[in-house]
Design a protein around this motif. Structure first.
Motif, PDB file in Angstrom:
ATOM      1  N   UNK A 184       0.819  -1.193   0.000  1.00  0.00           N
ATOM      2  CA  UNK A 184       0.000   0.000   0.000  1.00  0.00           C
ATOM      3  C   UNK A 184       0.870   1.268   0.000  1.00  0.00           C
ATOM      4  N   UNK A 185       1.977   1.204   0.728  1.00  0.00           N
ATOM      5  CA  UNK A 185       2.880   2.354   0.799  1.00  0.00           C
ATOM      6  C   UNK A 185       3.432   2.714  -0.579  1.00  0.00           C
ATOM      7  N   UNK A 186       3.751   1.694  -1.374  1.00  0.00           N
ATOM      8  CA  UNK A 186       4.283   1.948  -2.716  1.00  0.00           C
ATOM      9  C   UNK A 186       3.219   2.617  -3.591  1.00  0.00           C
ATOM     10  N   UNK A 187       1.987   2.130  -3.504  1.00  0.00           N
ATOM     11  CA  UNK A 187       0.892   2.726  -4.279  1.00  0.00           C
ATOM     12  C   UNK A 187       0.686   4.191  -3.870  1.00  0.00           C
ATOM     13  N   UNK A 188       0.748   4.459  -2.580  1.00  0.00           N
ATOM     14  CA  UNK A 188       0.592   5.833  -2.103  1.00  0.00           C
ATOM     15  C   UNK A 188       1.703   6.733  -2.642  1.00  0.00           C
ATOM     16  N   UNK A 189       2.944   6.236  -2.615  1.00  0.00           N
ATOM     17  CA  UNK A 189       4.058   7.041  -3.125  1.00  0.00           C
ATOM     18  C   UNK A 189       3.911   7.309  -4.616  1.00  0.00           C
ATOM     19  N   UNK A 190       3.460   6.307  -5.370  1.00  0.00           N
ATOM     20  CA  UNK A 190       3.274   6.499  -6.813  1.00  0.00           C
ATOM     21  C   UNK A 190       2.209   7.556  -7.074  1.00  0.00           C
ATOM     22  N   UNK A 191       1.072   7.424  -6.379  1.00  0.00           N
ATOM     23  CA  UNK A 191      -0.008   8.396  -6.571  1.00  0.00           C
ATOM     24  C   UNK A 191       0.433   9.785  -6.114  1.00  0.00           C
ATOM     25  N   UNK A 192       1.130   9.866  -4.976  1.00  0.00           N
ATOM     26  CA  UNK A 192       1.637  11.151  -4.506  1.00  0.00           C
ATOM     27  C   UNK A 192       2.566  11.784  -5.531  1.00  0.00           C
ATOM     28  N   UNK A 193       3.468  10.995  -6.081  1.00  0.00           N
ATOM     29  CA  UNK A 193       4.416  11.514  -7.065  1.00  0.00           C
ATOM     30  C   UNK A 193       3.739  12.001  -8.331  1.00  0.00           C
TER      31      UNK A 193
END
Length: 117
Positions: A1-10
């Motif tokens: 989930x953390x990776x998905x959040x970072x991708x969306x944030x970026x």
């Protein structure tokens, strides 16, 4: 989930910083690219641009640096509100494609806000 959040944030940060910098610093280019800019004052367009630019930066920097990481979900909520208002603005002008883009960005901003709270 953390990776998905970072991708969306970026992705959100990049989109908001690009759009915001064009509205804030390249008014004539924004006027040519976005029909609503012609009907709005330069001050309003610049204000929206600076808000989007700072919001895009705040989506990534506080959480990545570990300095006041609570600012990241606050920025996501603020940008979600901006996108909600923008969607209503575009719907009022019958610019349905613009409103659709705003709703998608709104959904991603809400995802970041919930994920980072």
């Amino acid at each position: 989930m953390n990776i998905a959040l970072w991708i969306v944030q970026g992705v959100l940060a990049l989109l908001f910083m690009l759009a915001g910098s064009m509205k804030a610093f390249q008014y004539e280019k924004a006027k040519a690219a976005m029909p609503w800019v012609k009907d709005s004052s330069k001050g309003l367009v610049t204000f929206i641009g600076v808000s989007e630019l700072l919001g895009g930066l705040a989506l990534v920097i506080p959480f990545a640096m570990g300095i006041l990481p609570s600012l990241t979900p606050i920025a996501a909520i603020a940008l979600a509100v901006v996108m909600l208002l923008a969607a209503f603005f575009h719907l009022k002008r019958k610019e349905y494609q613009g409103a659709g883009v705003n709703v998608i960005l709104l959904a991603f901003a809400v995802f970041v806000a919930i994920g980072r709270l």
